[in-house]
Design a protein around this motif. Sequence first.
Motif, PDB file in Angstrom:
ATOM      1  N   GLN A   1     -59.062  69.981  40.292  1.00  0.00           N
ATOM      2  CA  GLN A   1     -59.921  69.787  41.459  1.00  0.00           C
ATOM      3  C   GLN A   1     -59.093  69.701  42.737  1.00  0.00           C
ATOM      4  O   GLN A   1     -59.410  70.311  43.758  1.00  0.00           O
ATOM      5  CB  GLN A   1     -60.762  68.540  41.284  1.00  0.00           C
ATOM      6  N   SER A   2     -58.000  68.935  42.674  1.00  0.00           N
ATOM      7  CA  SER A   2     -57.123  68.790  43.828  1.00  0.00           C
ATOM      8  C   SER A   2     -56.473  70.128  44.197  1.00  0.00           C
ATOM      9  O   SER A   2     -56.410  70.498  45.382  1.00  0.00           O
ATOM     10  CB  SER A   2     -56.051  67.748  43.528  1.00  0.00           C
ATOM     11  N   LYS A   3     -56.037  70.861  43.198  1.00  0.00           N
ATOM     12  CA  LYS A   3     -55.367  72.138  43.437  1.00  0.00           C
ATOM     13  C   LYS A   3     -56.323  73.152  44.063  1.00  0.00           C
ATOM     14  O   LYS A   3     -55.982  73.826  45.049  1.00  0.00           O
ATOM     15  CB  LYS A   3     -54.813  72.685  42.125  1.00  0.00           C
ATOM     16  N   ILE A   4     -57.525  73.265  43.503  1.00  0.00           N
ATOM     17  CA  ILE A   4     -58.494  74.244  44.009  1.00  0.00           C
ATOM     18  C   ILE A   4     -58.966  73.869  45.409  1.00  0.00           C
ATOM     19  O   ILE A   4     -59.134  74.727  46.278  1.00  0.00           O
ATOM     20  CB  ILE A   4     -59.686  74.370  43.049  1.00  0.00           C
ATOM     21  N   THR A   5     -59.171  72.570  45.649  1.00  0.00           N
ATOM     22  CA  THR A   5     -59.610  72.128  46.976  1.00  0.00           C
ATOM     23  C   THR A   5     -58.599  72.523  48.051  1.00  0.00           C
ATOM     24  O   THR A   5     -58.968  73.042  49.110  1.00  0.00           O
ATOM     25  CB  THR A   5     -59.823  70.603  47.002  1.00  0.00           C
ATOM     26  N   LYS A   6     -57.331  72.285  47.781  1.00  0.00           N
ATOM     27  CA  LYS A   6     -56.288  72.655  48.749  1.00  0.00           C
ATOM     28  C   LYS A   6     -56.234  74.164  48.942  1.00  0.00           C
ATOM     29  O   LYS A   6     -56.145  74.665  50.075  1.00  0.00           O
ATOM     30  CB  LYS A   6     -54.917  72.143  48.295  1.00  0.00           C
ATOM     31  N   TYR A   7     -56.300  74.899  47.835  1.00  0.00           N
ATOM     32  CA  TYR A   7     -56.204  76.354  47.919  1.00  0.00           C
ATOM     33  C   TYR A   7     -57.367  76.921  48.734  1.00  0.00           C
ATOM     34  O   TYR A   7     -57.157  77.749  49.632  1.00  0.00           O
ATOM     35  CB  TYR A   7     -56.211  76.962  46.512  1.00  0.00           C
ATOM     36  N   LEU A   8     -58.593  76.489  48.436  1.00  0.00           N
ATOM     37  CA  LEU A   8     -59.759  77.022  49.136  1.00  0.00           C
ATOM     38  C   LEU A   8     -59.787  76.588  50.598  1.00  0.00           C
ATOM     39  O   LEU A   8     -60.184  77.363  51.470  1.00  0.00           O
ATOM     40  CB  LEU A   8     -61.041  76.585  48.435  1.00  0.00           C
ATOM     41  N   THR A   9     -59.375  75.348  50.864  1.00  0.00           N
ATOM     42  CA  THR A   9     -59.346  74.883  52.258  1.00  0.00           C
ATOM     43  C   THR A   9     -58.397  75.747  53.079  1.00  0.00           C
ATOM     44  O   THR A   9     -58.748  76.204  54.184  1.00  0.00           O
ATOM     45  CB  THR A   9     -58.909  73.410  52.332  1.00  0.00           C
ATOM     46  N   ASP A  10     -57.206  75.999  52.563  1.00  0.00           N
ATOM     47  CA  ASP A  10     -56.246  76.855  53.272  1.00  0.00           C
ATOM     48  C   ASP A  10     -56.803  78.266  53.446  1.00  0.00           C
ATOM     49  O   ASP A  10     -56.643  78.884  54.507  1.00  0.00           O
ATOM     50  CB  ASP A  10     -54.927  76.922  52.500  1.00  0.00           C
ATOM     51  N   ARG A  11     -57.454  78.764  52.419  1.00  0.00           N
ATOM     52  CA  ARG A  11     -57.995  80.126  52.483  1.00  0.00           C
ATOM     53  C   ARG A  11     -59.127  80.234  53.498  1.00  0.00           C
ATOM     54  O   ARG A  11     -59.152  81.155  54.315  1.00  0.00           O
ATOM     55  CB  ARG A  11     -58.503  80.531  51.100  1.00  0.00           C
ATOM     56  N   PHE A  12     -60.080  79.308  53.434  1.00  0.00           N
ATOM     57  CA  PHE A  12     -61.233  79.374  54.328  1.00  0.00           C
ATOM     58  C   PHE A  12     -60.832  79.193  55.791  1.00  0.00           C
ATOM     59  O   PHE A  12     -61.349  79.869  56.681  1.00  0.00           O
ATOM     60  CB  PHE A  12     -62.266  78.315  53.938  1.00  0.00           C
ATOM     61  N   VAL A  13     -59.923  78.258  56.034  1.00  0.00           N
ATOM     62  CA  VAL A  13     -59.511  77.998  57.417  1.00  0.00           C
ATOM     63  C   VAL A  13     -58.799  79.213  58.019  1.00  0.00           C
ATOM     64  O   VAL A  13     -58.864  79.459  59.226  1.00  0.00           O
ATOM     65  CB  VAL A  13     -58.603  76.749  57.472  1.00  0.00           C
ATOM     66  N   SER A  14     -58.133  79.989  57.178  1.00  0.00           N
ATOM     67  CA  SER A  14     -57.392  81.151  57.675  1.00  0.00           C
ATOM     68  C   SER A  14     -58.303  82.323  58.045  1.00  0.00           C
ATOM     69  O   SER A  14     -57.872  83.248  58.728  1.00  0.00           O
ATOM     70  CB  SER A  14     -56.371  81.619  56.628  1.00  0.00           C
ATOM     71  N   VAL A  15     -59.551  82.276  57.598  1.00  0.00           N
ATOM     72  CA  VAL A  15     -60.492  83.372  57.883  1.00  0.00           C
ATOM     73  C   VAL A  15     -61.357  82.987  59.081  1.00  0.00           C
ATOM     74  O   VAL A  15     -62.089  81.996  59.033  1.00  0.00           O
ATOM     75  CB  VAL A  15     -61.391  83.668  56.662  1.00  0.00           C
ATOM     76  N   ASN A  16     -61.261  83.735  60.143  1.00  0.00           N
ATOM     77  CA  ASN A  16     -62.078  83.437  61.331  1.00  0.00           C
ATOM     78  C   ASN A  16     -62.776  84.655  61.911  1.00  0.00           C
ATOM     79  O   ASN A  16     -63.430  84.559  62.948  1.00  0.00           O
ATOM     80  CB  ASN A  16     -61.225  82.774  62.422  1.00  0.00           C
ATOM     81  N   HIS A  17     -62.636  85.806  61.231  1.00  0.00           N
ATOM     82  CA  HIS A  17     -63.211  87.019  61.802  1.00  0.00           C
ATOM     83  C   HIS A  17     -63.551  88.022  60.701  1.00  0.00           C
ATOM     84  O   HIS A  17     -62.744  88.263  59.798  1.00  0.00           O
ATOM     85  CB  HIS A  17     -62.224  87.663  62.788  1.00  0.00           C
ATOM     86  N   LEU A  18     -64.743  88.592  60.760  1.00  0.00           N
ATOM     87  CA  LEU A  18     -65.146  89.683  59.869  1.00  0.00           C
ATOM     88  C   LEU A  18     -65.228  90.957  60.708  1.00  0.00           C
ATOM     89  O   LEU A  18     -65.932  90.995  61.717  1.00  0.00           O
ATOM     90  CB  LEU A  18     -66.509  89.404  59.225  1.00  0.00           C
ATOM     91  N   ASP A  19     -64.501  91.987  60.288  1.00  0.00           N
ATOM     92  CA  ASP A  19     -64.470  93.247  61.029  1.00  0.00           C
ATOM     93  C   ASP A  19     -65.250  94.333  60.306  1.00  0.00           C
ATOM     94  O   ASP A  19     -65.475  94.265  59.087  1.00  0.00           O
ATOM     95  CB  ASP A  19     -63.019  93.721  61.197  1.00  0.00           C
ATOM     96  N   ASP A  20     -65.643  95.337  61.080  1.00  0.00           N
ATOM     97  CA  ASP A  20     -66.314  96.519  60.533  1.00  0.00           C
ATOM     98  C   ASP A  20     -67.484  96.115  59.632  1.00  0.00           C
ATOM     99  O   ASP A  20     -67.643  96.620  58.523  1.00  0.00           O
ATOM    100  CB  ASP A  20     -65.310  97.377  59.761  1.00  0.00           C
TER     101      ASP A  20
END
Length: 200
Positions: free
Chosen positions: A157-176
């Motif tokens: 749970q701790s590992k996935i939470t950190k991984y997803l938080t880092d991933r989601f925060v890094s995405v701020n734009h959808l193109d095309d």
Amino acid sequence: MKKFLTGVVAVATLFLISCESKTKLADDIAGTWSGTPERLDSTDDETITSVETISFIKDQSEKPAGELIIQSMISVTGAVQPDSMLVQPYALSEAAVATAQGSWTVVDDDEISISIDPQSVKVSIDPDAVSYNDNVFTDAQKAMLDSIRPSVAADLQSKITKYLTDRFVSVNHLDDVKVKGNLLKFEIGRKHFVLSKQGD
């Protein structure tokens, strides 16, 4: 004077077209979309895959914006190395559900800005759902594995939470961004995504 008025009309027309394009995209993406299984992380001992569902909830105002909700169905499989009680590696599988919330805004006719609140990322794992190939163990070893299920689930749970938080925060734009029938297509960086409309 005539040229000036012509220029004003042209600018106003372009502005209206731009607004209409943004509104159309906002209307088109409103709803729930589901992706295909995607590998999130992989090591020699572990593989994590996810199927994400994204809901674009349009704001009640006339703005081409709204709330964003993401749900991930996560599967983890891997091999755990032996310790003093277990003389051989064993296969382990677990399932998790992750959710996150944020907001979205159409900024162009094919671009969407998104923002996900890192504090909203939640991962849920049922310790009882942790399973392993128990056919190779003695009764004592099975009892030991049953006893460590909660700690295994907590670590994951701790590992996935950190991984997803880092991933989601890094995405701020959808193109095309394009909606064609029941398919939503967009790019994040150079990676292409295709999601299917749900509920229709």
